[in-house]
Design a protein around this motif. Structure first.
Motif, PDB file in Angstrom:
ATOM      1  N   ALA A 171     -12.947   0.817  44.295  1.00 33.37           N
ATOM      2  CA  ALA A 171     -12.005   1.272  45.323  1.00 33.37           C
ATOM      3  C   ALA A 171     -10.782   0.365  45.381  1.00 33.37           C
ATOM      4  CB  ALA A 171     -12.692   1.313  46.682  1.00 33.37           C
ATOM      5  N   GLY A 172     -11.013  -0.949  45.288  1.00 31.53           N
ATOM      6  CA  GLY A 172      -9.897  -1.889  45.311  1.00 31.53           C
ATOM      7  C   GLY A 172      -8.954  -1.687  44.152  1.00 31.53           C
ATOM      8  N   ALA A 173      -9.515  -1.449  42.958  1.00 30.96           N
ATOM      9  CA  ALA A 173      -8.687  -1.207  41.776  1.00 30.96           C
ATOM     10  C   ALA A 173      -7.852   0.057  41.933  1.00 30.96           C
ATOM     11  CB  ALA A 173      -9.580  -1.096  40.532  1.00 30.96           C
ATOM     12  N   PHE A 174      -8.419   1.048  42.608  1.00 22.96           N
ATOM     13  CA  PHE A 174      -7.696   2.305  42.833  1.00 22.96           C
ATOM     14  C   PHE A 174      -6.445   2.086  43.681  1.00 22.96           C
ATOM     15  CE2 PHE A 174      -6.939   6.134  45.387  1.00 22.96           C
ATOM     16  CZ  PHE A 174      -6.777   7.082  44.376  1.00 22.96           C
ATOM     17  N   PHE A 175      -6.551   1.197  44.681  1.00 19.72           N
ATOM     18  CA  PHE A 175      -5.434   0.949  45.582  1.00 19.72           C
ATOM     19  C   PHE A 175      -4.504  -0.168  45.112  1.00 19.72           C
ATOM     20  CE2 PHE A 175      -8.434   2.974  48.534  1.00 19.72           C
ATOM     21  CZ  PHE A 175      -7.594   3.908  49.144  1.00 19.72           C
ATOM     22  N   ALA A 176      -4.903  -0.885  44.052  1.00 15.47           N
ATOM     23  CA  ALA A 176      -4.160  -2.076  43.637  1.00 15.47           C
ATOM     24  C   ALA A 176      -2.702  -1.783  43.296  1.00 15.47           C
ATOM     25  CB  ALA A 176      -4.844  -2.729  42.435  1.00 15.47           C
ATOM     26  N   ALA A 177      -2.448  -0.634  42.670  1.00 14.15           N
ATOM     27  CA  ALA A 177      -1.088  -0.329  42.234  1.00 14.15           C
ATOM     28  C   ALA A 177      -0.119  -0.190  43.397  1.00 14.15           C
ATOM     29  CB  ALA A 177      -1.083   0.964  41.407  1.00 14.15           C
ATOM     30  N   GLY A 178      -0.627   0.171  44.574  1.00 15.65           N
ATOM     31  CA  GLY A 178       0.263   0.393  45.712  1.00 15.65           C
ATOM     32  C   GLY A 178       0.385  -0.791  46.647  1.00 15.65           C
ATOM     33  N   ILE A 179      -0.216  -1.932  46.292  1.00 13.58           N
ATOM     34  CA  ILE A 179      -0.196  -3.104  47.163  1.00 13.58           C
ATOM     35  C   ILE A 179       0.770  -4.143  46.621  1.00 13.58           C
ATOM     36  CG2 ILE A 179      -1.576  -5.004  48.073  1.00 13.58           C
ATOM     37  CD1 ILE A 179      -2.238  -2.359  49.347  1.00 13.58           C
ATOM     38  N   ASP A 180       1.565  -4.719  47.501  1.00 11.71           N
ATOM     39  CA  ASP A 180       2.500  -5.772  47.116  1.00 11.71           C
ATOM     40  C   ASP A 180       1.772  -7.108  47.172  1.00 11.71           C
ATOM     41  OD1 ASP A 180       4.555  -7.498  46.653  1.00 11.71           O
ATOM     42  OD2 ASP A 180       5.845  -6.798  48.289  1.00 11.71           O
ATOM     43  N   SER A 181       1.512  -7.681  46.002  1.00 11.66           N
ATOM     44  CA  SER A 181       0.767  -8.940  45.954  1.00 11.66           C
ATOM     45  C   SER A 181       1.521 -10.082  46.631  1.00 11.66           C
ATOM     46  CB  SER A 181       0.461  -9.318  44.500  1.00 11.66           C
ATOM     47  OG  SER A 181       1.651  -9.501  43.762  1.00 11.66           O
ATOM     48  N   ALA A 182       2.844  -9.968  46.722  1.00  9.39           N
ATOM     49  CA  ALA A 182       3.634 -11.006  47.386  1.00  9.39           C
ATOM     50  C   ALA A 182       3.315 -11.067  48.878  1.00  9.39           C
ATOM     51  CB  ALA A 182       5.122 -10.745  47.183  1.00  9.39           C
ATOM     52  N   TYR A 233     -11.761  -6.628  47.506  1.00 15.03           N
ATOM     53  CA  TYR A 233     -10.770  -7.668  47.234  1.00 15.03           C
ATOM     54  C   TYR A 233     -10.714  -7.993  45.743  1.00 15.03           C
ATOM     55  CZ  TYR A 233      -8.928 -12.362  46.679  1.00 15.03           C
ATOM     56  OH  TYR A 233      -8.233 -13.452  46.220  1.00 15.03           O
ATOM     57  N   ASP A 234     -11.878  -8.034  45.092  1.00 16.98           N
ATOM     58  CA  ASP A 234     -11.927  -8.341  43.663  1.00 16.98           C
ATOM     59  C   ASP A 234     -11.145  -7.302  42.861  1.00 16.98           C
ATOM     60  OD1 ASP A 234     -12.603  -9.639  41.334  1.00 16.98           O
ATOM     61  OD2 ASP A 234     -14.536  -8.657  41.137  1.00 16.98           O
ATOM     62  N   GLY A 235     -11.326  -6.029  43.201  1.00 15.10           N
ATOM     63  CA  GLY A 235     -10.588  -4.986  42.502  1.00 15.10           C
ATOM     64  C   GLY A 235      -9.110  -4.970  42.855  1.00 15.10           C
ATOM     65  N   LEU A 236      -8.793  -5.389  44.077  1.00 18.38           N
ATOM     66  CA  LEU A 236      -7.414  -5.338  44.554  1.00 18.38           C
ATOM     67  C   LEU A 236      -6.555  -6.452  43.982  1.00 18.38           C
ATOM     68  CD1 LEU A 236      -5.678  -3.696  46.627  1.00 18.38           C
ATOM     69  CD2 LEU A 236      -6.206  -5.497  48.272  1.00 18.38           C
ATOM     70  N   ILE A 237      -7.098  -7.701  44.018  1.00 14.63           N
ATOM     71  CA  ILE A 237      -6.276  -8.826  43.561  1.00 14.63           C
ATOM     72  C   ILE A 237      -7.082  -9.850  42.777  1.00 14.63           C
ATOM     73  CG2 ILE A 237      -6.512 -10.056  45.766  1.00 14.63           C
ATOM     74  CD1 ILE A 237      -3.604 -11.031  45.326  1.00 14.63           C
ATOM     75  N   GLY A 238      -8.288 -10.256  43.249  1.00 20.60           N
ATOM     76  CA  GLY A 238      -9.220 -10.986  42.403  1.00 20.60           C
ATOM     77  C   GLY A 238      -9.438 -12.474  42.535  1.00 20.60           C
ATOM     78  N   PRO A 239      -8.381 -13.333  42.563  1.00 20.19           N
ATOM     79  CA  PRO A 239      -8.623 -14.776  42.489  1.00 20.19           C
ATOM     80  C   PRO A 239      -9.548 -15.299  43.587  1.00 20.19           C
ATOM     81  CG  PRO A 239      -6.299 -14.301  42.207  1.00 20.19           C
ATOM     82  CD  PRO A 239      -6.941 -13.022  42.604  1.00 20.19           C
ATOM     83  N   GLY A 240     -10.548 -16.081  43.190  1.00 19.21           N
ATOM     84  CA  GLY A 240     -11.431 -16.713  44.168  1.00 19.21           C
ATOM     85  C   GLY A 240     -12.574 -15.848  44.654  1.00 19.21           C
ATOM     86  N   THR A 241     -12.807 -14.709  43.990  1.00 22.13           N
ATOM     87  CA  THR A 241     -13.866 -13.812  44.446  1.00 22.13           C
ATOM     88  C   THR A 241     -15.219 -14.510  44.525  1.00 22.13           C
ATOM     89  OG1 THR A 241     -12.755 -11.847  43.580  1.00 22.13           O
ATOM     90  CG2 THR A 241     -15.125 -11.694  43.920  1.00 22.13           C
ATOM     91  N   GLY A 242     -15.575 -15.252  43.482  1.00 20.45           N
ATOM     92  CA  GLY A 242     -16.859 -15.951  43.478  1.00 20.45           C
ATOM     93  C   GLY A 242     -16.976 -16.949  44.613  1.00 20.45           C
TER      94      GLY A 242
END
Length: 260
Positions: free
Chosen positions: A93-104, A155-164
């Motif tokens: 689900a996170g990966a699906f929405f990732a394209a529309g999210i501003d990582s900044a 969160y992992d699919g959306l942006i990722g860093p620090g998931t573990g």
């Protein structure tokens, strides 16, 4: 594409993979080192290939760490798999929405959360060092699936860093695990999420298997070594590594936001 990579670059990438496997096995956050190393080492390769190769490498070390932990740590595999399946769904689900999210916009928010986590861990010396208080209640088990599974998976699919790292913290806070058991559980969850992502990348043909193979070998060695050290040295050791990784994550996200 591997024939275009120099021997020096290949060696450095393999060493980065070993270090990332060690960090990931102890407390999570190995991607903080491995993904940037791939981006630097493969400057002319499309990001999709970098991400796919990163997952192909990471799943090997994560699996080695998970196997090492399950043999020696007091791990509830059923709970770990339930959270892992939820995390796999959340990641999709996170990966699906990732394209529309501003990582900044997301990076500063994540940095604030990480700083709050760092302050909490430093101000609570006993965090993650005490033995479990008793059997897990149904309410806490459901909360773990929702937060550590769906939430952190998203969160992992959306942006990722620090998931573990987030997984370890959530498992300690919700299920009252010690840090070693939380690290062990997070590895099983990570295997589930990495497998889902790797299947997607493989189908898309965006994995550099010839590069992933030697890096995966080093990642496996790092993962198995890190798990053994965590089991041998206990929660106090994991806590120190946790603080170092959180500081590193804050520095990395800060650089991406304002220095990159």
């Amino acid at each position: 594409m591997i024939h275009d990579i120099s021997v020096t670059t290949l060696l450095l990438l393999c060493l980065a993979a070993a270090a990332a496997g060690w960090i990931d096995a102890v407390v999570g956050g190995g991607g903080l080192l491995q993904l940037p190393a791939l981006l630097v080492g493969l400057p002319h390769v499309a990001p999709a290939y970098v991400l796919g190769t990163n997952k192909a490498v990471a799943i090997v070390g994560t699996s080695a760490a998970a196997i090492t932990y399950t043999r020696k740590a007091p791990l509830d595999v059923r709970t770990a798999v339930r959270i892992g399946l939820a995390a796999a769904g959340g990641s999709l689900a996170g990966a699906f929405f990732a394209a529309g999210i501003d990582s900044a916009v997301l990076r500063p928010l994540i940095m604030v959360i990480l700083l709050a986590v760092l302050a909490f861990v430093l101000l609570r010396p006993a965090f993650g060092t005490a033995a479990p208080t008793g059997p897990v209640t149904r309410r806490r088990a459901v909360a773990a699936v929702l937060v550590a599974g769906l939430g952190i998976g998203f969160y992992d699919g959306l942006i990722g860093p620090g998931t573990g790292t987030f997984l370890v913290l959530a498992l300690v806070a919700i299920l009252h695990m010690d840090l070693v058991t939380a690290s062990a559980t997070s590895k099983v969850v990570n295997v589930c999420t990495n497998m889902g992502a790797l299947v997607t990348f493989s189908v898309q043909g965006t994995v550099l298997w010839q590069l992933a193979a030697p890096m995966a070998l080093f990642n496996l060695i790092g993962g198995a070594t890190g798990a053994r050290m965590a089991l041998k040295r206990g929660s106090g050791f994991v806590r120190v590594v946790l603080v170092v990784v959180v500081v590193g994550l804050v520095a990395k996200l800060g650089y991406d936001q304002w220095g990159g």
